[in-house]
Design an enzyme around this catalytic site. Sequence first.
Site, PDB file in Angstrom:
ATOM      1  N   GLN A 112      30.520 -25.995  30.813  1.00  0.00           N
ATOM      2  CA  GLN A 112      31.471 -25.269  29.956  1.00  0.00           C
ATOM      3  C   GLN A 112      32.924 -25.550  30.305  1.00  0.00           C
ATOM      4  OE1 GLN A 112      30.495 -21.088  29.737  1.00  0.00           O
ATOM      5  NE2 GLN A 112      28.438 -21.493  28.972  1.00  0.00           N
ATOM      6  N   HIS A 180      32.136 -20.095  31.958  1.00  0.00           N
ATOM      7  CA  HIS A 180      33.114 -19.011  31.807  1.00  0.00           C
ATOM      8  C   HIS A 180      34.394 -19.243  32.602  1.00  0.00           C
ATOM      9  CE1 HIS A 180      29.874 -15.875  30.445  1.00  0.00           C
ATOM     10  NE2 HIS A 180      29.760 -17.035  29.845  1.00  0.00           N
ATOM     11  N   GLU A 272      33.722  -9.603  20.993  1.00  0.00           N
ATOM     12  CA  GLU A 272      34.790  -8.603  20.855  1.00  0.00           C
ATOM     13  C   GLU A 272      36.089  -9.229  20.364  1.00  0.00           C
ATOM     14  OE1 GLU A 272      35.351  -6.746  24.676  1.00  0.00           O
ATOM     15  OE2 GLU A 272      33.383  -5.745  24.609  1.00  0.00           O
ATOM     16  N   TYR A 282      39.112  -3.412  30.144  1.00  0.00           N
ATOM     17  CA  TYR A 282      38.307  -3.621  28.928  1.00  0.00           C
ATOM     18  C   TYR A 282      36.803  -3.532  29.190  1.00  0.00           C
ATOM     19  CZ  TYR A 282      42.646  -4.182  26.597  1.00  0.00           C
ATOM     20  OH  TYR A 282      43.889  -3.898  26.073  1.00  0.00           O
ATOM     21  N   TYR A 293      21.394 -11.265  29.114  1.00  0.00           N
ATOM     22  CA  TYR A 293      20.497 -12.212  28.450  1.00  0.00           C
ATOM     23  C   TYR A 293      19.028 -11.933  28.754  1.00  0.00           C
ATOM     24  CZ  TYR A 293      24.407 -15.002  26.823  1.00  0.00           C
ATOM     25  OH  TYR A 293      25.539 -15.432  26.188  1.00  0.00           O
TER      26      TYR A 293
END
Length: 403
Positions: A112, A180, A272, A282, A293
Amino acid sequence: MNLARHSLVLGIALGLLAACGGESHPTPAPAPSTDAPATGIATTGEGQAADAPTHAFTTTEVARFDAPWAMTFLPDGRLLVTEMAGTLKLYDPATDTTATVAGVPEVMHVAQGGLGDVVLHPDFDGNRLVYISFVEAGDGGLMGAAVARARLVEDQAGGAALEDLEVIWRQVPKKSGDGHFGYRIAFDDDGMLWISSSERKAFDPAQDMTGNLGKIVRLNEDGSVPDGNPFADQGGVAAQVWSLGHRNILGMAFDAKGRLWAHEMGPKGGDELNLIEKGENYGYPVVSNGNHYDDTPIPDHDTRPELRAPIITWTPVISPAGFIIYDGDLFPRWRGSGFIGGLSSMSLVRVQFQDAGAREAERFDMGRRIREVEQGPDGAIWLLEDGTREGKGWLLRLEPESA
Ligand SMILES: [Ca+2]
Ligand SMILES: [Ca+2]
């Protein structure tokens, strides 16, 4: 237009239902007649005013890149495009020519991450400064996001290079996982530098103020900590932090009022859109409208009202990536709307803002994973298609059907 060699008009999408979910379709929606009234625009709130008529548009395949991740326009209309494996391209739509920019640091290319975002300093015309984010290797297989700035230098022969590169920010701590990173970069109107630092798929770091993972950070343009950050008293990297409790943020945008909006990939469910405010938490991984998952429940946002709830939540997910708030002239009825790319949803999502609220106003089925969204100098909307495989990785230009 001057892209005739590559102009492949793929179709026109108009007014797909917001409620269509994340389904993908192999081809764009059929073209409605141009004078048809806008129909099928769903609302997600009660008592909303009717939508203004929307725009029909054409989608043109302009150029292909290898796993492109981000792009930004230079003032002269050329584009810097990052490719995940570590190449920075300088593309000129007017001539359909591409140069490779030398001087990019070695990146660690993993599932990623690799080479990530690219943005210009607000005074690029004066200082030629470019900011890039990338995955940096650490000891023992650890890695983390970093942000560097450098001057973009060009020579008479068409060569381009980054010079005087300096790394001005790093994720702390480095982790072993390959996901991430976030590492979106944005400047506000005051010249402050904002970076989304995702939680490295490690959950709890988003609540740990000894690190800057799972946070949005606010810095001076040179990476130093400015006055006025909410956790300055805690020192260390906490002094960088503006907001916490974030998962994976692949898009940030400032609206005309100067407010920062950021979308965030939820886990299984619960993508979101958040209005980012100073010092707020948050909630991740304490709360999420999605679950893990492996289906382990995560309490929903409404169980912990002291943690900031999203303004929009998506289940099924859209997998948001890339984000602009449109202010151009080519699509006048879209001025002030947010446009979010969708990876798993293979879509472009239009968001309308009202006061402190926002809602999905339209979803355009693009039939491809959308990684990045930008507004061109003439007001066209440009997208990058995710992917490396044959036929993917397209730079796409959206313009009004009548143009
Ligand atoms: Ca961009
Ligand atoms: Ca949940």
